[in-house]
Design a protein around this motif. Structure first.
Motif, PDB file in Angstrom:
ATOM      1  N   LYS A 167      11.168  -4.563 -10.298  1.00  0.00           N
ATOM      2  CA  LYS A 167       9.733  -4.735 -10.108  1.00  0.00           C
ATOM      3  C   LYS A 167       9.259  -4.300  -8.724  1.00  0.00           C
ATOM      4  N   ILE A 168      10.188  -4.087  -7.803  1.00  0.00           N
ATOM      5  CA  ILE A 168       9.812  -3.746  -6.432  1.00  0.00           C
ATOM      6  C   ILE A 168       9.008  -2.443  -6.353  1.00  0.00           C
ATOM      7  N   PRO A 169       9.456  -1.339  -6.999  1.00  0.00           N
ATOM      8  CA  PRO A 169       8.663  -0.099  -6.917  1.00  0.00           C
ATOM      9  C   PRO A 169       7.243  -0.277  -7.448  1.00  0.00           C
ATOM     10  N   GLU A 170       7.094  -1.015  -8.551  1.00  0.00           N
ATOM     11  CA  GLU A 170       5.753  -1.252  -9.091  1.00  0.00           C
ATOM     12  C   GLU A 170       4.919  -2.059  -8.115  1.00  0.00           C
ATOM     13  N   PHE A 171       5.526  -3.079  -7.512  1.00  0.00           N
ATOM     14  CA  PHE A 171       4.812  -3.901  -6.542  1.00  0.00           C
ATOM     15  C   PHE A 171       4.301  -3.054  -5.375  1.00  0.00           C
ATOM     16  N   ILE A 172       5.157  -2.185  -4.841  1.00  0.00           N
ATOM     17  CA  ILE A 172       4.763  -1.345  -3.706  1.00  0.00           C
ATOM     18  C   ILE A 172       3.650  -0.382  -4.112  1.00  0.00           C
ATOM     19  N   LYS A 173       3.750   0.195  -5.304  1.00  0.00           N
ATOM     20  CA  LYS A 173       2.726   1.131  -5.774  1.00  0.00           C
ATOM     21  C   LYS A 173       1.375   0.437  -5.911  1.00  0.00           C
ATOM     22  N   VAL A 174       1.356  -0.757  -6.504  1.00  0.00           N
ATOM     23  CA  VAL A 174       0.103  -1.489  -6.678  1.00  0.00           C
ATOM     24  C   VAL A 174      -0.407  -1.987  -5.324  1.00  0.00           C
ATOM     25  N   PHE A 175       0.508  -2.395  -4.439  1.00  0.00           N
ATOM     26  CA  PHE A 175       0.110  -2.848  -3.110  1.00  0.00           C
ATOM     27  C   PHE A 175      -0.590  -1.726  -2.351  1.00  0.00           C
ATOM     28  N   ARG A 176      -0.119  -0.505  -2.517  1.00  0.00           N
ATOM     29  CA  ARG A 176      -0.768   0.655  -1.890  1.00  0.00           C
ATOM     30  C   ARG A 176      -2.216   0.773  -2.351  1.00  0.00           C
ATOM     31  N   SER A 177      -2.432   0.694  -3.666  1.00  0.00           N
ATOM     32  CA  SER A 177      -3.795   0.762  -4.193  1.00  0.00           C
ATOM     33  C   SER A 177      -4.624  -0.439  -3.747  1.00  0.00           C
ATOM     34  N   TYR A 178      -3.972  -1.576  -3.628  1.00  0.00           N
ATOM     35  CA  TYR A 178      -4.655  -2.789  -3.170  1.00  0.00           C
ATOM     36  C   TYR A 178      -5.139  -2.616  -1.735  1.00  0.00           C
ATOM     37  N   LEU A 179      -4.332  -1.990  -0.890  1.00  0.00           N
ATOM     38  CA  LEU A 179      -4.749  -1.735   0.484  1.00  0.00           C
ATOM     39  C   LEU A 179      -5.933  -0.773   0.514  1.00  0.00           C
ATOM     40  N   ILE A 180      -5.893   0.269  -0.313  1.00  0.00           N
ATOM     41  CA  ILE A 180      -7.014   1.201  -0.380  1.00  0.00           C
ATOM     42  C   ILE A 180      -8.305   0.451  -0.686  1.00  0.00           C
ATOM     43  N   THR A 181      -8.232  -0.451  -1.670  1.00  0.00           N
ATOM     44  CA  THR A 181      -9.410  -1.232  -2.049  1.00  0.00           C
ATOM     45  C   THR A 181      -9.843  -2.159  -0.921  1.00  0.00           C
ATOM     46  N   THR A 182      -8.878  -2.836  -0.286  1.00  0.00           N
ATOM     47  CA  THR A 182      -9.196  -3.730   0.822  1.00  0.00           C
ATOM     48  C   THR A 182      -9.896  -2.984   1.942  1.00  0.00           C
TER      49      THR A 182
END
Length: 213
Positions: free
Chosen positions: A90-105
């Protein structure tokens, strides 16, 4: 206080855009001050388009900021001790979504742009440093000053400086996200955190009109 912190985050992440990857050639203290002008110039130039379509702020963040943020390091810092216990697949998925989350933030924070001035601390020698904290003050007529600090680290492999955290009014964005997600990780697991981030990502960007003009 929350609004002032979001305003500070906006200033901070806009300042970090457009060239942190060049910091191995430029003192990061000087660099942060230089890129602020370039970033704000772009935002002003695209103001009409952004007013019509605030979602363009996500594009600005992905193009101007994300290449210069160590989001892999930040994502793993947010996981903290849970990195050892969450399913490794699940780590790669977490990092990928976290990247998009930062963009939104960052895009949400950018919606507070209203011509604020940023005054940086004097430059320092970083020749023997691997991490630096660059402090600045956000000034806006009629409002209290906002203290911010940028945390950057230099890659051992490339010597590139990249940002990984910002502290606004004494509150670390990275630490706040770690605290926010820690209880979810402990009680419901990493998929629940991924789902929570996706919920934020899927919300539309709205300009903060109450801070305009």
């Amino acid at each position: 206080m929350k609004k002032r912190i979001l305003q500070a985050i906006f200033i901070g992440f806009a300042v970090l855009a457009n060239g942190v990857s060049q910091a191995q050639e430029v003192n990061p203290y000087d660099l942060l001050e230089q890129v602020a002008t370039k970033t704000f110039t772009r935002i002003k130039a695209e103001h009409t388009k952004i007013e019509a379509n605030p979602e363009l702020l996500r594009t600005v963040m992905e193009e101007e900021l994300l290449p210069y943020v160590d989001y892999n390091f930040a994502a793993l810092k947010v996981l903290g001790k849970h990195f050892r216990t969450v399913p490794k697949e699940k780590i790669p998925e977490f990092i990928k979504v976290f990247r998009s989350y930062l963009i939104t933030t960052y895009a949400l924070a950018l919606s507070y742009y209203n011509g604020q001035e940023v005054v940086f601390q004097p430059s320092k020698d970083v020749e023997d440093e691997n991490t630096v904290t660059v402090r600045a003050v956000v000034k806006e007529p009629g409002r209290p000053d906002i203290n911010i600090a940028f945390k950057l680290r230099k890659s051992n492999k490339t010597d590139e400086w990249k940002a990984y955290d910002m502290v606004a009014e004494g509150i670390s964005l990275l630490s706040s996200k770690q605290s926010e997600f820690e209880s979810i990780l402990r009680q419901d697991g990493i998929q629940a955190v991924i789902d929570a981030m996706n919920n934020t990502i899927n919300r539309p960007i709205n300009l903060q009109q109450d801070n305009k003009g």
